[in-house]
Design an enzyme around this catalytic site. Structure first.
Site, mmCIF file in Angstrom:
data_model
loop_
_atom_site.group_PDB
_atom_site.id
_atom_site.type_symbol
_atom_site.label_atom_id
_atom_site.label_comp_id
_atom_site.label_asym_id
_atom_site.label_seq_id
_atom_site.Cartn_x
_atom_site.Cartn_y
_atom_site.Cartn_z
ATOM 1 N N ASP A 1 57.014 22.493 58.917
ATOM 2 C CA ASP A 1 55.701 23.007 58.529
ATOM 3 C C ASP A 1 55.671 23.087 57.009
ATOM 4 O O ASP A 1 55.703 24.162 56.415
ATOM 5 C CB ASP A 1 55.467 24.385 59.161
ATOM 6 N N CYS B 1 33.571 27.499 50.424
ATOM 7 C CA CYS B 1 33.069 26.945 51.689
ATOM 8 C C CYS B 1 32.305 25.664 51.379
ATOM 9 O O CYS B 1 31.085 25.667 51.263
ATOM 10 C CB CYS B 1 32.171 27.949 52.393
ATOM 11 N N GLU C 1 64.127 28.331 54.470
ATOM 12 C CA GLU C 1 63.008 28.630 53.573
ATOM 13 C C GLU C 1 63.560 28.865 52.171
ATOM 14 O O GLU C 1 64.609 29.500 52.001
ATOM 15 C CB GLU C 1 62.253 29.869 54.066
ATOM 16 N N CYS D 1 49.255 20.929 56.904
ATOM 17 C CA CYS D 1 47.998 21.419 56.339
ATOM 18 C C CYS D 1 47.340 20.363 55.467
ATOM 19 O O CYS D 1 46.295 20.619 54.869
ATOM 20 C CB CYS D 1 48.236 22.697 55.530
ATOM 21 N N CYS E 1 31.639 38.371 51.661
ATOM 22 C CA CYS E 1 32.053 36.991 51.922
ATOM 23 C C CYS E 1 32.012 36.755 53.424
ATOM 24 O O CYS E 1 32.561 37.546 54.191
ATOM 25 C CB CYS E 1 33.459 36.743 51.375
ATOM 26 N N TYR F 1 60.997 24.950 56.468
ATOM 27 C CA TYR F 1 59.888 25.610 55.775
ATOM 28 C C TYR F 1 59.397 26.761 56.663
ATOM 29 O O TYR F 1 58.204 26.880 56.966
ATOM 30 C CB TYR F 1 58.737 24.640 55.483
ATOM 31 N N CYS G 1 30.239 29.065 44.619
ATOM 32 C CA CYS G 1 31.604 29.554 44.787
ATOM 33 C C CYS G 1 32.588 28.415 45.055
ATOM 34 O O CYS G 1 33.666 28.369 44.478
ATOM 35 C CB CYS G 1 31.640 30.563 45.932
ATOM 36 N N CYS H 1 25.812 31.996 53.372
ATOM 37 C CA CYS H 1 26.179 32.638 52.100
ATOM 38 C C CYS H 1 25.298 32.124 50.972
ATOM 39 O O CYS H 1 25.217 30.904 50.747
ATOM 40 C CB CYS H 1 27.647 32.363 51.791
#
Length: 458
Positions: free
Chosen positions: A388, A87, A339, A415, A166, A318, A84, A78
């Site tokens: 999660d 990435c 949730e 995450c 993208c 979650y 940007c 890219c």
């Protein structure tokens, strides 16, 4: 004393958690060993850097010139990847990206989590780490020449980098952005101006079903309706797979992208997609993993780590729209999902009906409030708990209740490896042993990584 605007030649010997190069000054004197963090530099690079911010023992440098490139440096596909900021490590060989992510998780678990003697399985990367995202959010504005731009915000700014193509988004987005931009230009539809609060179109959001090909387009607007709506509908419905065109009303002067009000302009208010054999209805406000190919691997790993036996009860905390819950319900006797977002629970219940699953139940509320309430007041139990959580990790009250409930196994999907390490430190000090850790690369060319951890009760 290191000062702003000083320049140095630096060997990069490590990468930070955000993918920035790390090097130590080697010249003689009191500043020998001073650490500099340099965005866009890689392990093995020899670079010339300018100090842009200095602290007592460390500072931040701007990459001015690569004198000797790292053997792991590759050309970024890219042309705007450095500007940007989406990435952060596209210039790093993909195998080295995977090594970096696995090491990042391992190091945090050992250093912050104080964990030892766990099995770190090899990270699962992508066969093709491009064009994998099924969801995009394009801010809309004008450039200095007054032309409409759509793309992504430059790192740590609200300056829009005009990006129609993208390399990590679904290729169809290029067509969608081009058509919407053309409609705005033809009918003089003004983009939103953050400074003045004037203008109409703030963002364009898209979702694309990986297995179904269904397409959702949403315009986030600073108003109640759009002009020339039928013309826009005609333009977008010419795109194969178009299923849902909607408006999201956000009239607040805020950085939050979405407002609370959603109106369907054409079609239905959701798209449908599959992960494995499970079908999911995905509305605009639904949380749904952005990389469906790797999501299947992640959820299959969670199911494997849960090691469900006949008759066992699972609590999925979650749970979002029930993505993991329904995966677990294929094997579990009963699954209960929790949730905080009411619309997500509506979607979860709808998804359970869609898949003819009657062994699932969903609760609206904060996990740290619902689970203790159900445990203390209604005597519920769990053989397995799956969590999660968002990036901030699990709430302390939730972790405490999980320990009290004493399920045989806990599966932690994360995450954020830093908050994962913190929470595993608590659980491992309160009767649980971390048995296996599996990293899954969901976000190629970024520094983010998903992890799935199996804990067993000692």
């Amino acid at each position: 004393m290191i000062k702003k605007n000083d320049e140095f030649i630096l060997e990069i010997t490590d990468l930070g958690t955000n993918g920035e190069g790390i090097g130590k000054l080697t010249q003689e004197g009191e500043d020998k060993g001073y650490t500099l963090f340099v965005k866009d530099a890689l392990i093995g690079d020899c670079v010339r850097v300018k100090v842009i911010k200095s602290k007592k023992n460390y500072g931040y440098g701007r990459l001015m010139e690569i004198l000797t490139p790292s053997p792991y440096r590759v050309p970024a596909k890219c042309p705007v990847s450095r500007t940007c900021g989406g990435c952060q490590i596209m210039h790093l060989d993909y195998k080295e990206q995977l090594r970096f992510k696995e090491n990042k998780v391992r190091n945090l678990l050992e250093r912050v989590g104080k964990l030892q003697d766990f099995q770190m399985l090899p990270i699962i990367g992508m066969k093709e780490p491009y064009y994998y995202r099924n969801k995009a959010q394009f801010p809309v504005g004008k450039n200095k020449e007054g032309k409409i731009v759509m793309g992504f915000y430059a790192g740590h700014t609200h300056s829009i980098v005009d990006t129609e193509h993208c390399y990590i988004q679904h290729p169809l987005n290029e067509i969608l952005v081009h058509k919407i931009k053309g409609w705005m230009e033809e009918y003089s539809v003004e983009p939103y101006n953050e400074s003045t609060g004037q203008g109409l179109v703030r963002h364009v959001l898209t979702r694309i079903g990986e297995s179904t090909g269904q397409v959702m387009v949403c315009l986030v607007i600073n108003g109640e309706k759009i002009p020339h709506a039928q013309e826009l509908i005609g333009i977008l419905t010419a795109v194969e797979g178009m299923t849902s065109i909607c408006l999201n009303i956000n009239r607040e002067k805020t950085n939050v992208i979405l407002g609370d009000k959603v109106e369907t302009l054409w079609g239905q208010p959701y798209i449908t997609d599959y992960i494995g054999k499970i079908a999911y209805k995905i509305s605009l406000l639904s949380f749904y993993q952005v990389n469906p190919r790797q999501t299947r691997i992640l959820y299959e790993t969670a199911l494997k780590f849960a090691a469900l036996r006949p008759g066992e009860v699972v609590w999925d905390l979650y749970c979002g729209i029930g993505t993991i819950s329904l995966f677990l319900a294929q094997t579990a006797s009963r699954v209960c999902g929790v949730e905080i977002v009411p619309q997500a629970i509506d979607d979860a219940r709808s998804n359970a009906r869609l898949n003819h699953m009657e062994n699932v139940e969903f609760f609206v509320g904060k996990a740290e409030e619902v689970l203790p309430r159900e445990y203390e007041s209604n005597g519920i139990y769990a053989d397995v708990i799956v969590v999660d959580p968002p990036r901030k990790g699990c709430d302390p009250e939730l972790l405490e209740c999980m320990v009290k409930m004493a399920p045989n196994r806990i599966v932690y999907v994360s995450c954020d490896p830093a908050t994962l390490a913190r929470d595993l430190n608590y659980l491992s000090g309160n009767g649980y042993r971390v048995e296996k850790v599996q990293c899954v690369d969901m976000f190629g060319h970024s520094v983010h990584v998903e992890s799935c951890v199996k804990l067993v009760r000692d």
